[in-house]
Design an enzyme around this catalytic site. Structure first.
Site, PDB file in Angstrom:
ATOM      1  CB  CYS A 388      -0.999  -0.046   1.150  1.00 20.96           C
ATOM      2  SG  CYS A 388      -2.465   0.914   0.769  1.00 20.96           S
ATOM      3  CG  HIS A 514      -3.607  -3.515   3.170  1.00 25.24           C
ATOM      4  ND1 HIS A 514      -2.544  -3.063   3.926  1.00 25.24           N
ATOM      5  CD2 HIS A 514      -4.248  -2.410   2.737  1.00 25.24           C
ATOM      6  CE1 HIS A 514      -2.558  -1.741   3.956  1.00 25.24           C
ATOM      7  NE2 HIS A 514      -3.576  -1.319   3.233  1.00 25.24           N
ATOM      8  CD  GLU A 516      -1.404  -6.215   5.240  1.00 27.52           C
ATOM      9  OE1 GLU A 516      -1.119  -6.479   4.048  1.00 27.52           O
ATOM     10  OE2 GLU A 516      -1.569  -5.044   5.645  1.00 27.52           O
TER      11      GLU A 516
HETATM   12  N1  GLN Z   1      -1.945   6.811   2.806  1.00 25.35           N
HETATM   13  C1  GLN Z   1      -2.026   6.096   1.585  1.00 25.35           C
HETATM   14  C2  GLN Z   1      -3.343   6.291   0.873  1.00 25.35           C
HETATM   15  O1  GLN Z   1      -4.317   6.705   1.451  1.00 25.35           O
HETATM   16  C3  GLN Z   1      -1.757   4.611   1.802  1.00 25.35           C
HETATM   17  C4  GLN Z   1      -2.751   3.954   2.695  1.00 25.35           C
HETATM   18  C5  GLN Z   1      -2.266   2.645   3.251  1.00 25.35           C
HETATM   19  O2  GLN Z   1      -1.084   2.341   3.225  1.00 25.35           O
HETATM   20  N2  GLN Z   1      -3.155   1.856   3.774  1.00 25.35           N
HETATM   21  O3  GLN Z   1      -3.445   6.053  -0.304  1.00 25.35           O
END
Ligand code: GLN
Length: 544
Positions: A388, A514, A516
């Protein structure tokens, strides 16, 4: 009609109610029952989505895009059953439902809206909402501690629920602390007695006690607890501190017949349990032959639960490769000097890392440090896994180093950058609320056939869970590709970049989602297994 197991907690928090609930889920499932899990939380946030991980640990995202408590992660990891939006209700969400109804008029019109009966009824509706037509047993964990002001409406709801559903269809487990006083060399039952007395005041007599204790609870102590708390001695279970891993807990509880006692109460016939895979996983943890070190370059390094699912995923993957993984959590800011990335520092701090993982995150703190960690991994050909925000950092690093855009950044961090390689999509520009306004939950992704991602997944179409606002900026797509970045996973309409990779690197992958959240001890996620395998290879080459 499903049966219901309620798990409450007493004396102190953090006794592992979630593990008790998840263990029951695993054991019932292994005997062929369909289970559903739910967590009720007494706090007033609508969901944990806007809470700082420092307050609440990781936010766990469900397939249908709910931002929930990390206990849901345990439920899924133990049982493999997917949770949903209805698996998590806070007092805030209950009140939100009620207040919306109140404004609309309708069912409440002309009435005084009150905790009893309205809040208490809405909690019961929430409990009923999690089962589907196939559910045999619903396991509900109640957050907080009996005796808290906030817990009261929830416990009152449970009392009424048992009355309505019938005693034979509902089972109460109270998880409590039985402390050991070293100086006196005594085990103390009084706190548990008091806590159960509080439950009885409300009208709930537990069917079972699960006692957390650092000392073995002999039959005398369990008899005493049973007598004062009105519970059969055989239903006073102990939850000792397990030796190697919390995944031993279901076995500990099964040895004390937690599952058969519940099923007998419900009058359900049960086949033998099938937990060989689980036992094999536990045994493999102690049978590791190698060691590998992974640096997790993040922001919330003081909070053990902030990267819970990632930590667990790394351990499952390593265990499946007979390897012990040492996870070094590194504060990204330590790779900076005066707010700028410092490659020399990165070199020093990351020199023993066989693999580098940059996890998800929000805000600008530590961003330059994370970008520097990516740079170090790319240049030194250390296996890299960006998740992410971690993927976004890899895109920025590439834009700065390979495309020569020195101020390339994400709009989240630098509103004025001339090269916003990570930005909001046009459709998101008008959104101003912070809570629940991200791309959330499972989305499909199509993998490029000759990519590393495809090799690891072994399939072309995947689904993974998201939680972010910002995206890869398509205006730069051609330029990135021309300079050697591989866009190996795209949304099926090809509008969103979901996975990036690098040519000429042993293992460099960044994912906008994600993974995970979908790893399990008995089924590690292929992206984590691939990353650990590459890290092992790197280590072995270094030592050659
Ligand atoms: N802050 C980033 C976004 O909003 C990544 C979010 C995250 O890593 N969950 O796109």
């Amino acid at each position: 009609m499903p049966k219901y197991v309620f798990v409450t907690g007493g004396v102190v928090s953090s006794l592992g109610k979630g593990i008790v609930a998840a263990s029951i889920g695993l054991l019932l499932k292994s005997r062929g029952f369909n289970v559903a899990h739910q967590k009720l939380d007494p706090y007033l946030n609508i969901d944990p989505g806007t809470m700082n991980p420092k307050e609440h640990g990781e936010v766990y995202v469900t397939e249908d895009g709910a931002e929930t408590d990390l206990d849901l992660g345990y439920y899924e990891r133990f049982t493999g059953v997917q949770t949903s939006r209805n698996s998590s209700f806070s007092a805030g969400r209950i009140y939100d439902i009620i207040l919306k109804k109140e404004r609309k008029g309708g069912e409440y019109f002309g009435k005084t809206v009150q905790v009893v009966p309205h809040v208490v009824n809405e909690i019961q509706n929430a409990i009923r909402s999690v089962a589907n037509e196939n559910t045999d047993v619903v396991i509900v964990e109640i957050g907080g501690t009996v005796g808290d002001i906030e817990s009261f409406p929830f416990l009152e709801a449970l009392r009424l629920f048992r009355q309505k559903e019938g005693y034979k269809n509902v089972y109460f487990i109270h998880v409590s602390l039985v402390p050991y006083l070293r100086k006196a060399d005594e085990i103390k039952t009084k706190p548990t007695q008091h806590s159960v007395a509080r439950l009885r005041e409300i009208g709930i007599i537990p069917n079972m006690l699960v006692c957390r204790s650092e000392k073995f609870l002999d039959r005398d102590i369990r008899e005493k607890l049973g007598m004062f708390c009105n519970v059969d001695t055989d239903s006073v279970l102990e939850s000792p501190d397990v030796k190697n891993t919390i995944y031993e807990c279901p076995i500990e509880f099964a040895n004390q017949n937690i599952d058969t006692q519940i099923l007998e109460h419900f009058g359900l016939k049960y086949p033998e349990k099938q937990i060989d895979e689980w036992i094999e996983y536990i045994e493999n943890i102690t049978k590791t032959e190698k060691e590998v070190t992974v640096a997790l370059v993040g922001k919330y390094t003081q909070v053990p639960d902030a990267y819970k699912s990632i930590n667990e995923s790394l351990i499952y993957a390593a265990t499946s490769l007979k390897t012990k993984v040492i996870i070094k959590t590194i504060s990204a800011e330590t790779l900076e000097t005066n707010g700028k990335g410092d490659l020399e520092k990165a070199r020093q701090i990351l020199k023993n890392a066989d693999g580098i993982l940059v996890p998800g995150g929000f805000g600008d703190r530590g961003i330059e440090g994370k970008i520097t960690a990516v740079k170090y991994a790319r240049e030194e050909k250390i296996p890299f896994f960006g998740i992410c925000l971690g993927m976004q950092m890899a895109v920025i690093e590439f834009a700065r180093s390979a495309l020569g855009y020195e101020d390339a950044c994400s709009r989240e961090v630098n509103k004025n950058t001339t090269h916003p390689v990570i930005a909001l999509m046009n459709s998101q520009m008008e959104v101003v609320d912070k809570g629940g306004t991200m791309r959330l939950g499972a989305y499909p992704c199509k993998l490029n056939k000759n990519s590393l991602a495809h090799k690891l997944y072994g399939e072309e179409n995947i689904h993974e869970r998201h939680r972010h606002r910002y995206e890869f900026n398509n205006e730069y797509r051609e330029e990135f590709i021309k300079n050697g970045l591989i866009l190996s996973g795209l949304s099926p309409d090809e509008q969103l970049v979901e996975i990036i990779e690098l040519k000429d690197h042993p293992h460099f992958i960044g994912v906008q989602f994600h993974p995970e959240f979908k790893s399990r001890p008995v089924k590690p996620h292929p992206l984590f297994t691939g990353f650990i395998e590459a890290s092992i290879n790197t280590k072995e080459k270094k030592n050659d």
